[in-house]
Design a protein around this motif. Structure first.
Motif, mmCIF file in Angstrom:
data_model
loop_
_atom_site.group_PDB
_atom_site.id
_atom_site.type_symbol
_atom_site.label_atom_id
_atom_site.label_comp_id
_atom_site.label_asym_id
_atom_site.label_seq_id
_atom_site.Cartn_x
_atom_site.Cartn_y
_atom_site.Cartn_z
ATOM 1 N N LYS A 1 -130.721 -10.887 -14.963
ATOM 2 C CA LYS A 1 -131.653 -11.569 -14.063
ATOM 3 C C LYS A 1 -133.088 -11.533 -14.576
ATOM 4 C CE LYS A 1 -128.962 -10.385 -9.917
ATOM 5 N NZ LYS A 1 -129.011 -9.708 -8.591
ATOM 6 N N HIS A 2 -133.319 -10.745 -15.619
ATOM 7 C CA HIS A 2 -134.655 -10.538 -16.178
ATOM 8 C C HIS A 2 -135.638 -10.135 -15.072
ATOM 9 C CE1 HIS A 2 -137.326 -10.642 -19.606
ATOM 10 N NE2 HIS A 2 -138.255 -11.210 -18.835
ATOM 11 N N GLN A 3 -135.258 -9.083 -14.348
ATOM 12 C CA GLN A 3 -136.114 -8.545 -13.315
ATOM 13 C C GLN A 3 -135.833 -7.054 -13.159
ATOM 14 O OE1 GLN A 3 -135.162 -10.776 -9.814
ATOM 15 N NE2 GLN A 3 -133.246 -9.693 -9.429
ATOM 16 N N LEU A 4 -136.653 -6.397 -12.380
ATOM 17 C CA LEU A 4 -136.468 -4.974 -12.114
ATOM 18 C C LEU A 4 -135.710 -4.811 -10.795
ATOM 19 C CD1 LEU A 4 -140.062 -3.772 -13.035
ATOM 20 C CD2 LEU A 4 -138.006 -3.489 -14.417
ATOM 21 N N VAL A 5 -134.765 -3.869 -10.794
ATOM 22 C CA VAL A 5 -133.918 -3.644 -9.620
ATOM 23 C C VAL A 5 -133.945 -2.164 -9.263
ATOM 24 C CG1 VAL A 5 -131.603 -3.859 -8.641
ATOM 25 C CG2 VAL A 5 -132.415 -5.555 -10.292
ATOM 26 N N SER A 6 -134.012 -1.875 -7.964
ATOM 27 C CA SER A 6 -133.975 -0.475 -7.531
ATOM 28 C C SER A 6 -133.162 -0.357 -6.255
ATOM 29 C CB SER A 6 -135.386 0.057 -7.285
ATOM 30 O OG SER A 6 -135.320 1.405 -6.838
ATOM 31 N N ARG A 7 -132.615 0.864 -6.049
ATOM 32 C CA ARG A 7 -131.994 1.222 -4.780
ATOM 33 C C ARG A 7 -132.651 2.514 -4.324
ATOM 34 N NH1 ARG A 7 -125.615 -0.188 -4.639
ATOM 35 N NH2 ARG A 7 -125.671 -2.108 -5.815
ATOM 36 N N PHE A 8 -133.141 2.514 -3.097
ATOM 37 C CA PHE A 8 -133.717 3.755 -2.588
ATOM 38 C C PHE A 8 -133.315 3.923 -1.136
ATOM 39 C CE2 PHE A 8 -136.799 0.568 -1.515
ATOM 40 C CZ PHE A 8 -137.363 0.977 -0.310
ATOM 41 N N PRO A 9 -133.198 5.185 -0.693
ATOM 42 C CA PRO A 9 -132.648 5.452 0.638
ATOM 43 C C PRO A 9 -133.693 5.368 1.741
ATOM 44 C CG PRO A 9 -132.991 7.499 -0.536
ATOM 45 C CD PRO A 9 -133.413 6.399 -1.464
ATOM 46 N N ARG A 10 -133.327 4.707 2.810
ATOM 47 C CA ARG A 10 -134.023 4.802 4.091
ATOM 48 C C ARG A 10 -132.948 5.207 5.098
ATOM 49 N NH1 ARG A 10 -138.148 5.744 2.408
ATOM 50 N NH2 ARG A 10 -140.095 4.613 2.444
ATOM 51 N N ASP A 11 -132.830 4.528 6.204
ATOM 52 C CA ASP A 11 -131.686 4.776 7.093
ATOM 53 C C ASP A 11 -130.408 4.321 6.410
ATOM 54 O OD1 ASP A 11 -133.339 5.798 9.037
ATOM 55 O OD2 ASP A 11 -133.690 3.826 9.937
ATOM 56 N N THR A 12 -130.523 3.247 5.619
ATOM 57 C CA THR A 12 -129.431 2.795 4.761
ATOM 58 C C THR A 12 -130.004 2.613 3.362
ATOM 59 O OG1 THR A 12 -129.876 0.472 5.283
ATOM 60 C CG2 THR A 12 -128.268 1.608 6.663
ATOM 61 N N ILE A 13 -129.143 2.234 2.417
ATOM 62 C CA ILE A 13 -129.613 2.044 1.044
ATOM 63 C C ILE A 13 -130.280 0.675 0.920
ATOM 64 C CG2 ILE A 13 -128.883 1.834 -1.355
ATOM 65 C CD1 ILE A 13 -126.618 3.748 -0.658
ATOM 66 N N HIS A 14 -131.534 0.645 0.465
ATOM 67 C CA HIS A 14 -132.267 -0.603 0.284
ATOM 68 C C HIS A 14 -132.215 -1.026 -1.177
ATOM 69 C CE1 HIS A 14 -134.693 -1.074 4.159
ATOM 70 N NE2 HIS A 14 -133.891 -0.038 4.366
ATOM 71 N N ILE A 15 -131.931 -2.295 -1.388
ATOM 72 C CA ILE A 15 -131.942 -2.863 -2.736
ATOM 73 C C ILE A 15 -133.214 -3.687 -2.883
ATOM 74 C CG2 ILE A 15 -130.751 -4.362 -4.368
ATOM 75 C CD1 ILE A 15 -128.159 -3.713 -2.916
ATOM 76 N N VAL A 16 -133.972 -3.411 -3.923
ATOM 77 C CA VAL A 16 -135.255 -4.077 -4.149
ATOM 78 C C VAL A 16 -135.229 -4.772 -5.499
ATOM 79 C CG1 VAL A 16 -137.746 -3.773 -4.345
ATOM 80 C CG2 VAL A 16 -136.443 -2.343 -2.767
#
Length: 760
Positions: free
Chosen positions: A59-74
C-alpha cells in the motif's frame, strides 16, 4: 537540560531499556511486538501515548495496531504533511515541542501540519511529538516509532532520544528477522505445502477434509495421515515463528495461575497458563497470531508480561485436564492441593511458627500422597525434597533414568509441614532437626499395590531446615539373564561360573548401578527345586519364589555377618549377602565359599580388577581369595537412546578418533572399522516419547573377570593391578569402556554417556 521525570537514576533507565530490548528480541510476530511494547515504552519514557508503525510496501503507507478498548488499526500516508511520513521520507528523527506551533512545523517542512482529528481519536491534545524512523541495515525505512507528550508535563530529553534510537535499532533488527519468516497473510496450509510432511495428493486431500469436516488441521494430520505429533508441533512453531511446546506429563503447572480461571473458558479458547518464569508468564496457545485472543489473555492475566508458546489443541486440553481433578478425584489434583496451600500461605503472618501440624492435616496429607504416587507413575527412583531459607519455595525434584528434574514447588511456609508428615509416616522423631535420621515406609498406591520407601533426612542451611531423600523400592520382578544386555562372551562365561557348586562371585559398582538386579537375575537362573538359597539384604527389593530372603536389622545386631552365621546352620546350597562391608563379613563369605557353598555378594569398587585389591585391603587372605574366586562382575548403567527418535549419522573425524583411542588403539585396529562416510553412529533427535531428551530407559555395560588359574596365581603372588588387568584382557575380558563402546556401535547409547559412567 530538563530533569529526568520521577528522579530515575541512569542505572534504572539502563535496566528499563535492557528489559524493553529483551522483549523485542523475544517477539516472533510483528503485531504481537507492537502490542507487547506498548505499556513498556509508555512507562520507560513517561509518555502519554506511543505508536509503532510498520511500512507496508504493497500500500506504500505506514500501518499500526494499538490497543484501546479494542485493537485500533491506523493507516498513515507517507507524505511530508504528517510527522510519521516526514521522518520516513527524511530517514531522520523528528522532535516537535508544540505540535500546533505553525512556525515550528514549517521550519521542518513547509507542508507539515498537525492533524486535529487524531487528537479526537486518542482523547487528549498532542503537544510534543518525538518520531524516530526504524531503519534496516541498508538504510531503508521499515517503520516509525512515535512518542506523544510527557505525562508529567516536561519535555523529551537527549537521554530519551538516545534511548529511542537504541530501541528503534533493535526493532529494525526484529522486523528484518520477521520478514524472513512465513508471511502473516499466508495460511498454515500454504506453509505446509512448502514442507515435506505431506505429498501433493495428501495436501489436496487434507484441504478437502479440513473444509468438509471443519476440524483442526493438526488433528487431521496426526490421526488421518499419521504424521508424528512432534513434527506437527515443530511446523506450527516454524509457521508462527513462535516457540512450540508439547504436552509433558513431567511439567508441573503453577496452581496460582489458575486461581481465578474457569476450566471451560480455557478449553473453549484453547490456551493455558503453564508457569511463571521470572516476571513473565508462559502461556500455551493454539494461535499466537490471533490478536483478539492475545489481548483477551493479557486482560485475563491483568496485564502481566506474557511469553507465548504455540501448541497442538489436544496438548492444550491435556494441560487443562491436568489442572482439574486428574486421575485421583478422591485426593484432588496437585494443582488443587497446592492452590489450597497457596491461599493458606498468603494468610500466614509468620511462615515458620504459625503452622500447627497434625498427622491428619488434610492438604499436607493429600499433597504427600500425591507426590509419591506421581513419582511412582513417572518411574522415578528417588524423590528429593529441598527446603530453602527465608521465604524461598521448597523445591521437589524426581530422579528418572539417573537424571534429576524439577517437578514442583510448594509454599515456603509448609516446608516443615511436609518434612514432618514424612517423618511421622517413617516413624522418625519429628522434634529432632539437628542430626540425620533414616526410616522406612510401606506405602499403598491407589491401585492397592504396596511399595517400600526408604527415607533419609539431612539437616541443611536455614533454621530447622531438613532435606529429605526418598528411595522408591517397587519390588520389581526378576529379569532374565538374557535380558540384561550382556555381550555374548560375558553371558557365556557368567552362565558357566554360576553353575559351579562352590566359590564366590562378586558384583561391583557404585550405588544405583543395578548390582542387586544383576545378582537376582543370576539367582533366577539357578533357582531350582534341588537348591536351597538364602539371601540377606538391606532392603529386600526383589522377591523370588523359593528364595528364603532375610531383611537385616543392624540396629538390633542382626548384621550381614550374623545372617551369614545363621545361614550356615540352615543347610544352604547358595547364599547371597547384600554387601561385604567389613572384614568379618568378608571372612565368613570366603569361609562359606570354601566349604561347599556358592556365595554371591556386592562391593562398591570402580572395576573388576580393583575389587581384588580392595578385598586384600580388607584383610582377606590372598590364598583363600584366589582359591574361592569364581568371577567379578562390574556394572554401570548408561542412558539408552530413545527407540522412537534414534537416527544414524556420520560422526566427525574427532569423534571417531576419541572413540578409537578410548577403546584401545591396538585393539581397535583388529576390529577393522576405518573412518569413512559409511561409518555410522547413532543419536536421539528428541521426541515426545523421551521428553525431547533423545534418551529413554537405561542399558547396562559390564566387565567380567573370571577366576582362571593364571589369575589365581597372580592373586596369590600379590601382583599389581596393572598386571592383573593385562592378564584379564589377554584372557578375553572387555573393560567397561570397551563394552560400552560396543553398545555405542550397536546403536544402544552414545559415547558421551559411556564416558559419563565409566573410567578408562
Amino acid at each position: 537540560m530538563p530533569v529526568n521525570p520521577h528522579g530515575a537514576n541512569p542505572n534504572s533507565r539502563a535496566e528499563q531499556v535492557k528489559t524493553v530490548i529483551g522483549h523485542i528480541q523475544a517477539a516472533r510476530i510483528l503485531d504481537q511486538l507492537f502490542l507487547d511494547l506498548h505499556q513498556e515504552i509508555l512507562k520507560l519514557f513517561d509518555a502519554q501515548e506511543v505508536i509503532l508503525y510498520a511500512f507496508d510496501p504493497h500500500k506504500h503507507q505506514l500501518v499500526s495496531r494499538f490497543p484501546r478498548d479494542t485493537i485500533h488499526i491506523v493507516d498513515v500516508p507517507i507524505t511530508w504533511q504528517n510527522f510519521a511520513g516526514c521522518a520516513t521520507l527524511s530517514q531522520r528523527p523528528l522532535y516537535v515541542q508544540d505540535a500546533y506551533d505553525q512556525e515550528e512545523l514549517h521550519a521542518i517542512h513547509p507542508t507539515l501540519e498537525s492533524d486535529a482529528s487524531w487528537d479526537k481519536k486518542i482523547g487528549f491534545r498532542t503537544k510534543q511529538v518525538l518520531t524516530f524512523p526504524i531503519l534496516s541495515g541498508r538504510n531503508s525505512v521499515l517503520g516509525v516509532i512515535q512518542l506523544l507528550n510527557k505525562r508529567s508535563g516536561g519535555v523529551f530529553t537527549k537521554e530519551d532520544e538516545a534511548a529511542v534510537a537504541e530501541i528503534a535499532g533493535h526493532i529494525g533488527t526484529a522486523i528484518v528477522r520477521m520478514l524472513k519468516s512465513p508471511s502473516e497473510s499466508s495460511t498454515y496450509l500454504d506453509y505446509l505445502a512448502t514442507t515435506d510432511l505431506l505429498d501433493a495428493s495428501q495436501m489436496t486431500a487434507l484441504k478437502t477434509s479440513a473444509h468438509a469436516a471443519q476440524a483442526d488441521l493438526e488433528s487431521l494430520m496426526i490421526d488421518t495421515y499419521k504424521i508424528p505429533a512432534s513434527a506437527v508441533a515443530r511446523t506450527l512453531g516454524e509457521y508462527f515463528q513462535c516457540p512450540s511446546m508439547e504436552y509433558d506429563e513431567r511439567l508441573m503447572l503453577d496452581p496460582a495461575l489458575f486461581k481465578n480461571l474457569k476450566m471451560h473458558f480455557l478449553k473453549k479458547n484453547f490456551w493455558v497458563p503453564i508457569r511463571r518464569e521470572g516476571h513473565a508468564i508462559d502461556v500455551l496457545v493454539d494461535n499466537p497470531r490471533d490478536l483478539d485472543k492475545v489481548q483477551m489473555i493479557k486482560r485475563v492475566l491483568h496485564g502481566q508480561p506474557v511469553q507465548f508458546f504455540v501448541g497442538l489443541r489436544r496438548d492444550i486440553l491435556k494441560f487443562v485436564q491436568r489442572a482439574t481433578a486428574g486421575d485421583f478425584p478422591d485426593e484432588g489434583s496437585l494443582q488443587e492441593i497446592l492452590g489450597e496451600l497457596v491461599s493458606e500461605a498468603q494468610e500466614e503472618h509468620d511462615e515458620l511458627e504459625s503452622i500447627n501440624l497434625t498427622e491428619h492435616d488434610s492438604a499436607i496429607v493429600r499433597l504427600t500422597h500425591r507426590i509419591i504416587t506421581e513419582a511412582y507413575r513417572l518411574g522415578a527412583s528417588d524423590i528429593h525434597i529441598e527446603p530453602y531459607a527465608d521465604k524461598q519455595e521448597t523445591e521437589i525434584r524426581f530422579r528418572v533414568d539417573g537424571t534429576c528434574f524439577d517437578f514442583m514447588k510448594i509454599p515456603a511456609s509448609y516446608r516443615r509441614a511436609i518434612v514432618s508428615r514424612l517423618k511421622i509416616m517413617a516413624g522418625m522423631d519429628i522434634a529432632e532437626h539437628r542430626r540425620p535420621q533414616d526410616g522406612k515406609i510401606r506405602f499403598r498406591l491407589p491401585d492397592d499395590k504396596e511399595i517400600e520407601l526408604r527415607i533419609a533426612t539431612i539437616p541443611t542451611v536455614g533454621r530447622g531446615n531438613e532435606d529429605i531423600v526418598i528411595r522408591i523400592l517397587t519390588g520389581s520382578a526378576t529379569l532374565a539373564l538374557d535380558k540384561m544386555d550382556f555381550s555374548e562372551r560375558n553371558l557365556r562365561e557368567l552362565l558357566n561360573i554360576v553353575q559351579k557348586p562352590y566359590g564366590i562371585i562378586v558384583c561391583v559398582g557404585p550405588t544405583g548401578s543395578g548390582k542387586t538386579t544383576a545378582l537376582h537375575a543370576v539367582l533366577g537362573q539357578i533357582n531350582k527345586t534341588e537348591r536351597k538359597i538364602w539371601t540377606a539384604e538391606d532392603p529386600v527389593e526383589i522377591t523370588q519364589h523359593r528364595l528364603r530372603q532375610v531383611q537385616v536389622q543392624p540396629k538390633i545386631g542382626f548384621t550381614f555377618a550374623a545372617a551369614m552365621r545363621a545361614f550356615l546352620r540352615a543347610d544352604p546350597d547358595v547364599i547371597m549377602i547384600g554387601e561385604m562391608r567389613d572384614k568379618e563379613t568378608t571372612d565368613i563369605a570366603l569361609e562359606a565359599s570354601l566349604t561347599g557353598h556358592l556365595v554371591f555378594s556386592t562391593l562398591h569398587t570402580n572395576n573388576a580388577v580393583e575389587t581384588i585389591t580392595r578385598l586384600l585391603d580388607l584383610g582377606c587372605d590372598s590364598f583363600a581369595l584366589a582359591d574361592a574366586l569364581l568371577g567379578i562382575l562390574a556394572q554401570r548403567l548408561c542412558k539408552r537412546l530413545c527407540r522412537d527418535c534414534k537416527e544414524e549419522y556420520n560422526p566427525s573425524q574427532d569423534e571417531y578418533d576419541a572413540l578409537a583411542e578410548s577403546y584401545g588403539g591396538h585393539v581397535w585396529q583388529v576390529k577393522e572399522m576405518p573412518y569413512n562416510k559409511n561409518f555410522k553412529l547413532y543419536r536421539g533427535k528428541g521426541c515426545h516419547s523421551c521428553n525431547h531428551s533423545g534418551f529413554k530407559g537405561r542399558i547396562a555395560i559390564h566387565e567380567l573377570l573370571v577366576g582362571i588359574p593364571r589369575m589365581k596365581r597372580l592373586i596369590q603372588s600379590g601382583a599389581k593391578t596393572d598386571d592383573l588387568l593385562m592378564v584379564a584382557c589377554e584372557e578375553g575380558m572387555t573393560t567397561l569402556v570397551q563394552d560400552g563402546i560396543e553398545k555405542v556401535l550397536q546403536g544402544h547409547t552414545t559415547y558421551s554417556q559411556v564416558m559419563a559412567v565409566a573410567i578408562k
